[in-house]
Scaffold this active site. Structure first.
Site, PDB file in Angstrom:
ATOM      1  N   GLY A  95       0.806  -1.215   0.000  1.00  0.00           N
ATOM      2  CA  GLY A  95       0.000   0.000   0.000  1.00  0.00           C
ATOM      3  C   GLY A  95       0.836   1.259   0.000  1.00  0.00           C
ATOM      4  O   GLY A  95       0.329   2.355   0.259  1.00  0.00           O
ATOM      5  N   THR A  96       2.131   1.142  -0.335  1.00  0.00           N
ATOM      6  CA  THR A  96       3.016   2.303  -0.338  1.00  0.00           C
ATOM      7  C   THR A  96       2.498   3.414  -1.238  1.00  0.00           C
ATOM      8  O   THR A  96       2.550   4.598  -0.883  1.00  0.00           O
ATOM      9  CB  THR A  96       4.434   1.889  -0.792  1.00  0.00           C
ATOM     10  OG1 THR A  96       4.951   0.931   0.124  1.00  0.00           O
ATOM     11  CG2 THR A  96       5.362   3.087  -0.864  1.00  0.00           C
ATOM     12  N   HIS A 115       6.401  19.094   4.074  1.00  0.00           N
ATOM     13  CA  HIS A 115       6.978  18.061   3.207  1.00  0.00           C
ATOM     14  C   HIS A 115       6.190  16.751   3.381  1.00  0.00           C
ATOM     15  O   HIS A 115       5.902  16.338   4.498  1.00  0.00           O
ATOM     16  CB  HIS A 115       8.445  17.840   3.561  1.00  0.00           C
ATOM     17  CG  HIS A 115       9.194  17.023   2.559  1.00  0.00           C
ATOM     18  ND1 HIS A 115       9.141  15.647   2.520  1.00  0.00           N
ATOM     19  CD2 HIS A 115      10.018  17.401   1.538  1.00  0.00           C
ATOM     20  CE1 HIS A 115       9.899  15.201   1.534  1.00  0.00           C
ATOM     21  NE2 HIS A 115      10.450  16.254   0.919  1.00  0.00           N
ATOM     22  N   HIS A 174     -33.774 -34.286   5.369  1.00  0.00           N
ATOM     23  CA  HIS A 174     -33.421 -34.907   4.077  1.00  0.00           C
ATOM     24  C   HIS A 174     -34.412 -34.513   2.979  1.00  0.00           C
ATOM     25  O   HIS A 174     -34.615 -35.243   2.018  1.00  0.00           O
ATOM     26  CB  HIS A 174     -33.373 -36.438   4.185  1.00  0.00           C
ATOM     27  CG  HIS A 174     -32.423 -36.953   5.206  1.00  0.00           C
ATOM     28  ND1 HIS A 174     -31.138 -37.311   4.916  1.00  0.00           N
ATOM     29  CD2 HIS A 174     -32.581 -37.169   6.543  1.00  0.00           C
ATOM     30  CE1 HIS A 174     -30.520 -37.734   6.001  1.00  0.00           C
ATOM     31  NE2 HIS A 174     -31.373 -37.644   7.018  1.00  0.00           N
ATOM     32  N   SER A 304     -41.879 -12.206 -14.211  1.00  0.00           N
ATOM     33  CA  SER A 304     -41.646 -12.761 -15.544  1.00  0.00           C
ATOM     34  C   SER A 304     -42.076 -11.764 -16.600  1.00  0.00           C
ATOM     35  O   SER A 304     -43.063 -11.038 -16.421  1.00  0.00           O
ATOM     36  CB  SER A 304     -42.425 -14.069 -15.712  1.00  0.00           C
ATOM     37  OG  SER A 304     -42.349 -14.523 -17.053  1.00  0.00           O
ATOM     38  N   SER A 305     -41.342 -11.753 -17.700  1.00  0.00           N
ATOM     39  CA  SER A 305     -41.712 -10.895 -18.823  1.00  0.00           C
ATOM     40  C   SER A 305     -42.715 -11.587 -19.740  1.00  0.00           C
ATOM     41  O   SER A 305     -43.219 -10.977 -20.681  1.00  0.00           O
ATOM     42  CB  SER A 305     -40.463 -10.514 -19.622  1.00  0.00           C
ATOM     43  OG  SER A 305     -39.849 -11.688 -20.139  1.00  0.00           O
ATOM     44  N   LYS A 310     -46.752 -13.836 -12.330  1.00  0.00           N
ATOM     45  CA  LYS A 310     -45.686 -14.577 -11.643  1.00  0.00           C
ATOM     46  C   LYS A 310     -44.927 -13.650 -10.700  1.00  0.00           C
ATOM     47  O   LYS A 310     -44.581 -12.525 -11.044  1.00  0.00           O
ATOM     48  CB  LYS A 310     -44.725 -15.178 -12.666  1.00  0.00           C
ATOM     49  CG  LYS A 310     -43.781 -16.224 -12.071  1.00  0.00           C
ATOM     50  CD  LYS A 310     -42.989 -16.901 -13.190  1.00  0.00           C
ATOM     51  CE  LYS A 310     -42.247 -18.125 -12.684  1.00  0.00           C
ATOM     52  NZ  LYS A 310     -41.228 -17.770 -11.686  1.00  0.00           N
ATOM     53  N   VAL A 311     -44.672 -14.148  -9.511  1.00  0.00           N
ATOM     54  CA  VAL A 311     -43.892 -13.399  -8.513  1.00  0.00           C
ATOM     55  C   VAL A 311     -42.744 -14.277  -8.038  1.00  0.00           C
ATOM     56  O   VAL A 311     -42.937 -15.454  -7.722  1.00  0.00           O
ATOM     57  CB  VAL A 311     -44.782 -12.995  -7.313  1.00  0.00           C
ATOM     58  CG1 VAL A 311     -43.946 -12.270  -6.260  1.00  0.00           C
ATOM     59  CG2 VAL A 311     -45.934 -12.130  -7.776  1.00  0.00           C
ATOM     60  N   ASN A 312     -41.561 -13.717  -7.999  1.00  0.00           N
ATOM     61  CA  ASN A 312     -40.373 -14.485  -7.631  1.00  0.00           C
ATOM     62  C   ASN A 312     -39.805 -14.040  -6.275  1.00  0.00           C
ATOM     63  O   ASN A 312     -40.001 -12.893  -5.870  1.00  0.00           O
ATOM     64  CB  ASN A 312     -39.291 -14.326  -8.704  1.00  0.00           C
ATOM     65  CG  ASN A 312     -39.704 -14.938 -10.031  1.00  0.00           C
ATOM     66  OD1 ASN A 312     -40.483 -15.886 -10.068  1.00  0.00           O
ATOM     67  ND2 ASN A 312     -39.194 -14.395 -11.118  1.00  0.00           N
ATOM     68  N   GLU A 317     -33.031 -14.298  -3.353  1.00  0.00           N
ATOM     69  CA  GLU A 317     -32.060 -14.515  -4.426  1.00  0.00           C
ATOM     70  C   GLU A 317     -30.900 -13.525  -4.320  1.00  0.00           C
ATOM     71  O   GLU A 317     -29.740 -13.887  -4.540  1.00  0.00           O
ATOM     72  CB  GLU A 317     -32.747 -14.386  -5.786  1.00  0.00           C
ATOM     73  CG  GLU A 317     -33.682 -15.554  -6.088  1.00  0.00           C
ATOM     74  CD  GLU A 317     -34.547 -15.336  -7.319  1.00  0.00           C
ATOM     75  OE1 GLU A 317     -34.405 -14.266  -7.964  1.00  0.00           O
ATOM     76  OE2 GLU A 317     -35.369 -16.211  -7.624  1.00  0.00           O
TER      77      GLU A 317
END
Length: 449
Positions: A95-96, A115, A174, A304-305, A310-312, A317
């Site tokens: 990181g100089t 300086h 499971h 959805s297009s 539709k609902v996600n 996500e």
């Protein structure tokens, strides 16, 4: 590149406050187009402002110069001059370049006679100042951003645990039907995961707060006053309220970045926990007709297009994507932490980039998860209770009354015929009083209440 202030009037703020060393680094490292994290630049300013004041108190630096440096450092610490740190984050491993960048900007702002190396960098080296700034930037953002965000998320989950305390449903192990639980119990488990994750992060902070300042080039403290580091730490702690400590050993602190590696591991654990919670919620909310549909997530946007209505589960996500990135960041941090060769780790800019990215992403995702998902979840009580009654694993509760083998026969017949456990058990001679006591689904979920 023009010299600082070139072409500017006396009253105008120069557009470029840095000098020749910064210009060289900009030319040398055209890698990602991404500068060092702003919080690291701000902490470089904060450290150097405190250093100037301490050096003046120690009689090493002219008080007027120190006052001007400290005033300029406040501007950097406050984020006014983030654009004056243009060097790519993928730069020299100590990181100089960014330390010199800070020295030059402060010297320009402080004015005549100051300086960059002799005054602004007095008692310091890139090798101790830059990692100190990284540690403190991470400590600051975890303390003031991430931990409050995780607390907010845990509180939201705890509120839902109480709200859903009486919603009985089928447990699942499971991915298969198991004995009944309540939706509230599941949410209480999620809240505990988040609380535990925050505790893990918090437990690592004392070691993150140990900074190598005062070690200068290799850890010996050459060219610094013996009281310098302690006095600077005191000022920084008083100004920020953060727990800033001396290193356990100056050579450990100079050569290794284990404190960052440890914190990153805790952040990875949080990411793993959030993935489990987010995945459970999107599975439990799957449907609305062909999935589990035990709960409903807030409807935020079209899913959805092409498919109307539709609902996600968009927020879960996002959370799982963030978690994946944090886990990836941790892998890079692990590799970076291994690059402590002899007296210096040479991957500090990479560590800075990734640890602060993980903190920021987890904090944002946790708040988003709470506000736009958890707080708006509703239970589908009818579906949940129907699953509780359908689960054949409820026959487990019959074991103490009729034995495992006989209960197994009842389960097989119920599965084959599609009839309920109660109906088959009654047909096979199990008394109604036993069925009433054993097949009480709420009692199964809370057997010790």
């Amino acid at each position: 590149m023009p010299a600082p202030g070139a072409g500017m009037s006396k009253t105008a703020e120069p557009q470029e406050l840095w000098g020749a060393e910064t210009a060289k680094a900009v030319a040398n490292f055209p890698v990602s187009g991404e500068p060092i994290p702003a919080s690291v630049a701000r902490w470089l300013g904060r450290i150097k402002g405190a250093a100037a004041r301490v050096n003046a108190d120690l009689g090493l630096l002219d008080p007027d110069k120190a006052e001007r440096i400290a005033a300029a450092a406040v501007r950097i610490a406050n984020g006014e001059l983030d654009d004056q740190f243009p060097i790519d984050v993928f730069q020299t491993g100590s990181g100089t370049s960014s330390n010199m960048n800070a020295n030059e900007v402060l010297a320009t702002l402080a004015g005549e006679g100051v300086h960059a190396n002799d005054d602004v960098n007095m008692g310091q080296s890139s090798n101790d100042v830059f990692p100190s700034a990284v540690h403190l930037a991470a400590l600051d953002e975890i303390t003031n951003d991430l931990l409050p965000a995780l607390d907010m998320l845990a509180t939201s989950l705890e509120a839902k645990a109480k709200e859903f305390d009486d919603v009985v449903k089928s447990g699942r192990t499971h991915w298969m039907d198991a004995v009944p639980v309540t939706l509230g119990q599941e949410f209480a488990g999620y809240a505990a995961q988040v609380r535990q994750g925050a505790a893990r992060v918090r437990d690592a902070l004392p070691r993150l707060g140990q900074i190598p300042l005062g070690g200068t080039a290799v850890g010996t403290g050459l060219n610094t006053h013996p009281e310098f580091a302690a006095r600077v730490r005191t000022i920084l702690s008083e100004e920020t309220g953060l727990a800033i400590s001396p290193p356990a050993d100056p050579f450990e602190a100079q050569a290794a970045r284990d404190g960052i590696v440890e914190v990153s591991g805790a952040l990875k654990t949080v990411a793993v926990s959030l993935t489990k919670v987010a995945n459970d919620l999107r599975y439990l909310g799957s449907g609305p007709r062909a999935g589990l549909a035990e709960l409903s997530l807030p409807e935020l946007q079209k899913g959805s297009s092409i498919m109307p209505g539709k609902v996600n589960p968009v927020i879960p996500e996002v959370v799982t994507q963030v978690a994946a990135q944090v886990i990836g960041n941790d892998t890079a941090i692990t590799v970076g932490g291994m690059q402590g060769h002899f007296e210096l780790n040479v991957f500090v800019p990479l560590l800075a980039r990734n640890i602060l990215d993980s903190v920021r992403l987890l904090a944002s995702a946790s708040r988003l998860f709470a506000e736009k998902c958890i707080d708006g979840i509703e239970a589908n009580r009818e579906n949940a209770e129907r699953y509780a009654e359908l689960t054949l694993a409820a026959a487990t509760a019959l074991n103490p009354y009729i034995g495992y083998d006989r209960a197994t026969e009842i389960v097989k017949e119920a599965a084959k015929s599609g009839r309920s456990l109660r109906e088959v058990a009654r047909e096979q001679g199990v008394e109604e009083s036993v069925l009433d006591e054993a097949l009480d689904y709420r009692s199964m979920a809370k057997p010790h209440e």
